[in-house]
Design a protein around this motif. Structure first.
Motif, PDB file in Angstrom:
ATOM      1  N   GLY A 248       7.116   5.111  24.753  1.00  0.00           N
ATOM      2  CA  GLY A 248       7.095   5.534  23.353  1.00  0.00           C
ATOM      3  C   GLY A 248       8.102   4.773  22.517  1.00  0.00           C
ATOM      4  N   LEU A 249       9.278   4.544  23.082  1.00  0.00           N
ATOM      5  CA  LEU A 249      10.312   3.784  22.386  1.00  0.00           C
ATOM      6  C   LEU A 249       9.868   2.345  22.164  1.00  0.00           C
ATOM      7  CD1 LEU A 249      13.151   3.670  21.201  1.00  0.00           C
ATOM      8  CD2 LEU A 249      14.005   3.191  23.507  1.00  0.00           C
ATOM      9  N   GLU A 250       9.276   1.730  23.188  1.00  0.00           N
ATOM     10  CA  GLU A 250       8.776   0.355  23.051  1.00  0.00           C
ATOM     11  C   GLU A 250       7.706   0.280  21.966  1.00  0.00           C
ATOM     12  OE1 GLU A 250       7.538  -0.514  27.023  1.00  0.00           O
ATOM     13  OE2 GLU A 250       9.467  -1.419  27.572  1.00  0.00           O
ATOM     14  N   ASN A 251       6.807   1.273  21.957  1.00  0.00           N
ATOM     15  CA  ASN A 251       5.774   1.297  20.919  1.00  0.00           C
ATOM     16  C   ASN A 251       6.381   1.443  19.526  1.00  0.00           C
ATOM     17  OD1 ASN A 251       3.669   1.010  22.734  1.00  0.00           O
ATOM     18  ND2 ASN A 251       3.330   3.211  22.940  1.00  0.00           N
ATOM     19  N   ALA A 252       7.386   2.309  19.407  1.00  0.00           N
ATOM     20  CA  ALA A 252       8.047   2.508  18.117  1.00  0.00           C
ATOM     21  C   ALA A 252       8.736   1.225  17.662  1.00  0.00           C
ATOM     22  CB  ALA A 252       9.054   3.656  18.212  1.00  0.00           C
ATOM     23  N   VAL A 253       9.387   0.530  18.586  1.00  0.00           N
ATOM     24  CA  VAL A 253      10.053  -0.736  18.253  1.00  0.00           C
ATOM     25  C   VAL A 253       9.018  -1.778  17.831  1.00  0.00           C
ATOM     26  CG1 VAL A 253      11.361  -2.679  19.232  1.00  0.00           C
ATOM     27  CG2 VAL A 253      12.098  -0.323  19.667  1.00  0.00           C
ATOM     28  N   ASP A 254       7.911  -1.870  18.574  1.00  0.00           N
ATOM     29  CA  ASP A 254       6.849  -2.807  18.216  1.00  0.00           C
ATOM     30  C   ASP A 254       6.291  -2.509  16.824  1.00  0.00           C
ATOM     31  OD1 ASP A 254       7.128  -4.128  20.616  1.00  0.00           O
ATOM     32  OD2 ASP A 254       5.400  -3.144  21.580  1.00  0.00           O
ATOM     33  N   MET A 255       6.072  -1.230  16.543  1.00  0.00           N
ATOM     34  CA  MET A 255       5.547  -0.851  15.229  1.00  0.00           C
ATOM     35  C   MET A 255       6.542  -1.174  14.128  1.00  0.00           C
ATOM     36  SD  MET A 255       3.474   2.688  16.237  1.00  0.00           S
ATOM     37  CE  MET A 255       4.153   3.534  14.885  1.00  0.00           C
ATOM     38  N   ARG A 256       7.826  -0.988  14.421  1.00  0.00           N
ATOM     39  CA  ARG A 256       8.866  -1.307  13.434  1.00  0.00           C
ATOM     40  C   ARG A 256       8.909  -2.805  13.149  1.00  0.00           C
ATOM     41  NH1 ARG A 256      12.066   0.840   9.446  1.00  0.00           N
ATOM     42  NH2 ARG A 256      13.805  -0.582   9.181  1.00  0.00           N
ATOM     43  N   PHE A 257       8.843  -3.618  14.215  1.00  0.00           N
ATOM     44  CA  PHE A 257       8.818  -5.072  14.028  1.00  0.00           C
ATOM     45  C   PHE A 257       7.595  -5.499  13.228  1.00  0.00           C
ATOM     46  CE2 PHE A 257      11.572  -5.834  18.017  1.00  0.00           C
ATOM     47  CZ  PHE A 257      12.712  -5.940  17.244  1.00  0.00           C
ATOM     48  N   GLU A 258       6.452  -4.911  13.497  1.00  0.00           N
ATOM     49  CA  GLU A 258       5.226  -5.235  12.766  1.00  0.00           C
ATOM     50  C   GLU A 258       5.370  -4.844  11.297  1.00  0.00           C
ATOM     51  OE1 GLU A 258       1.439  -6.628  11.944  1.00  0.00           O
ATOM     52  OE2 GLU A 258       2.698  -6.959  13.699  1.00  0.00           O
ATOM     53  N   ALA A 259       5.945  -3.668  11.043  1.00  0.00           N
ATOM     54  CA  ALA A 259       6.158  -3.235   9.653  1.00  0.00           C
ATOM     55  C   ALA A 259       7.106  -4.189   8.929  1.00  0.00           C
ATOM     56  CB  ALA A 259       6.694  -1.805   9.622  1.00  0.00           C
ATOM     57  N   GLU A 260       8.168  -4.624   9.606  1.00  0.00           N
ATOM     58  CA  GLU A 260       9.114  -5.575   9.017  1.00  0.00           C
ATOM     59  C   GLU A 260       8.424  -6.899   8.697  1.00  0.00           C
ATOM     60  OE1 GLU A 260      12.444  -5.370   8.222  1.00  0.00           O
ATOM     61  OE2 GLU A 260      12.395  -3.222   8.668  1.00  0.00           O
ATOM     62  N   ARG A 261       7.583  -7.360   9.629  1.00  0.00           N
ATOM     63  CA  ARG A 261       6.860  -8.615   9.409  1.00  0.00           C
ATOM     64  C   ARG A 261       5.922  -8.489   8.215  1.00  0.00           C
ATOM     65  NH1 ARG A 261       2.187 -10.648  10.208  1.00  0.00           N
ATOM     66  NH2 ARG A 261       1.338  -8.890  11.367  1.00  0.00           N
ATOM     67  N   GLU A 262       5.208  -7.362   8.128  1.00  0.00           N
ATOM     68  CA  GLU A 262       4.299  -7.145   7.008  1.00  0.00           C
ATOM     69  C   GLU A 262       5.069  -7.062   5.692  1.00  0.00           C
ATOM     70  OE1 GLU A 262       1.990  -3.696   7.985  1.00  0.00           O
ATOM     71  OE2 GLU A 262       0.820  -4.769   9.508  1.00  0.00           O
ATOM     72  N   ASN A 263       6.225  -6.403   5.702  1.00  0.00           N
ATOM     73  CA  ASN A 263       7.054  -6.326   4.499  1.00  0.00           C
ATOM     74  C   ASN A 263       7.503  -7.717   4.071  1.00  0.00           C
ATOM     75  OD1 ASN A 263       6.851  -3.580   4.235  1.00  0.00           O
ATOM     76  ND2 ASN A 263       8.786  -3.137   5.256  1.00  0.00           N
ATOM     77  N   ALA A 264       7.888  -8.536   5.028  1.00  0.00           N
ATOM     78  CA  ALA A 264       8.311  -9.901   4.712  1.00  0.00           C
ATOM     79  C   ALA A 264       7.158 -10.688   4.104  1.00  0.00           C
ATOM     80  CB  ALA A 264       8.835 -10.593   5.967  1.00  0.00           C
ATOM     81  N   GLU A 265       5.954 -10.501   4.630  1.00  0.00           N
ATOM     82  CA  GLU A 265       4.790 -11.193   4.088  1.00  0.00           C
ATOM     83  C   GLU A 265       4.501 -10.729   2.663  1.00  0.00           C
ATOM     84  OE1 GLU A 265       1.578 -10.558   6.812  1.00  0.00           O
ATOM     85  OE2 GLU A 265       2.406 -11.891   8.328  1.00  0.00           O
ATOM     86  N   VAL A 266       4.614  -9.417   2.425  1.00  0.00           N
ATOM     87  CA  VAL A 266       4.382  -8.882   1.088  1.00  0.00           C
ATOM     88  C   VAL A 266       5.424  -9.424   0.116  1.00  0.00           C
ATOM     89  CG1 VAL A 266       4.429  -6.759  -0.292  1.00  0.00           C
ATOM     90  CG2 VAL A 266       3.160  -6.813   1.854  1.00  0.00           C
ATOM     91  N   GLU A 267       6.679  -9.424   0.528  1.00  0.00           N
ATOM     92  CA  GLU A 267       7.740  -9.949  -0.328  1.00  0.00           C
ATOM     93  C   GLU A 267       7.507 -11.423  -0.645  1.00  0.00           C
ATOM     94  OE1 GLU A 267      11.564  -9.127   1.385  1.00  0.00           O
ATOM     95  OE2 GLU A 267      11.238  -6.960   1.320  1.00  0.00           O
ATOM     96  N   SER A 268       7.069 -12.173   0.333  1.00  0.00           N
ATOM     97  CA  SER A 268       6.771 -13.579   0.119  1.00  0.00           C
ATOM     98  C   SER A 268       5.628 -13.746  -0.882  1.00  0.00           C
ATOM     99  CB  SER A 268       6.420 -14.235   1.455  1.00  0.00           C
ATOM    100  OG  SER A 268       6.056 -15.568   1.272  1.00  0.00           O
ATOM    101  N   GLU A 269       4.602 -12.933  -0.741  1.00  0.00           N
ATOM    102  CA  GLU A 269       3.466 -12.991  -1.669  1.00  0.00           C
ATOM    103  C   GLU A 269       3.891 -12.608  -3.084  1.00  0.00           C
ATOM    104  OE1 GLU A 269      -0.335 -13.750  -3.001  1.00  0.00           O
ATOM    105  OE2 GLU A 269       0.575 -14.254  -1.069  1.00  0.00           O
ATOM    106  N   VAL A 270       4.748 -11.609  -3.207  1.00  0.00           N
ATOM    107  CA  VAL A 270       5.249 -11.197  -4.524  1.00  0.00           C
ATOM    108  C   VAL A 270       6.030 -12.350  -5.164  1.00  0.00           C
ATOM    109  CG1 VAL A 270       6.908  -9.668  -5.685  1.00  0.00           C
ATOM    110  CG2 VAL A 270       5.249  -8.724  -4.074  1.00  0.00           C
ATOM    111  N   LYS A 271       6.840 -13.037  -4.380  1.00  0.00           N
ATOM    112  CA  LYS A 271       7.586 -14.188  -4.900  1.00  0.00           C
ATOM    113  C   LYS A 271       6.639 -15.284  -5.382  1.00  0.00           C
ATOM    114  CE  LYS A 271      11.790 -13.500  -2.209  1.00  0.00           C
ATOM    115  NZ  LYS A 271      12.636 -13.996  -1.120  1.00  0.00           N
ATOM    116  N   ARG A 272       5.574 -15.523  -4.596  1.00  0.00           N
ATOM    117  CA  ARG A 272       4.591 -16.536  -5.009  1.00  0.00           C
ATOM    118  C   ARG A 272       3.900 -16.125  -6.305  1.00  0.00           C
ATOM    119  NH1 ARG A 272       3.632 -16.996   0.609  1.00  0.00           N
ATOM    120  NH2 ARG A 272       1.939 -15.477   0.517  1.00  0.00           N
TER     121      ARG A 272
END
Length: 90
Positions: free
Chosen positions: A20-44
């Motif tokens: 469960g902890l590994e899944n939570a960490v994976d989901m957190r990393f995925e959310a961070e990656r998606e946030n970074a992509e959104v922020e990058s798109e907003v900058k563009r």
């Protein structure tokens, strides 16, 4: 319950918790990656907006300048036609 069963149950619960902890960490990393992509798109988008606003300002300036030139040409044509009429009427 025997000691072996208790240890096995505890190990199973531990494995589940770790999974469960590994899944939570994976989901957190995925959310961070998606946030970074959104922020990058907003900058563009902001950069595109700034570029388009600048191009619009330049186009409006050129349109205003063309309008001024058009009025000047029109004024000169009227003056030239009046001059030609005056010469022809003599």
């Amino acid at each position: 319950m025997s000691t072996d069963n208790t240890v096995e149950a505890a190990l199973g619960a531990l494995r589940q918790a770790i999974s469960g902890l590994e899944n939570a960490v994976d989901m957190r990393f995925e959310a961070e990656r998606e946030n970074a992509e959104v922020e990058s798109e907003v900058k563009r988008v902001h950069a595109d907006r700034a570029r388009l606003a600048q191009e619009l300002d330049q186009a409006e300036f050129r349109a205003n300048r063309l309008e001024e030139v058009n009025r000047e040409v029109s004024r000169r044509l009227v003056t030239a036609m009046e001059t030609i009429r005056a010469v022809l009427d003599r």
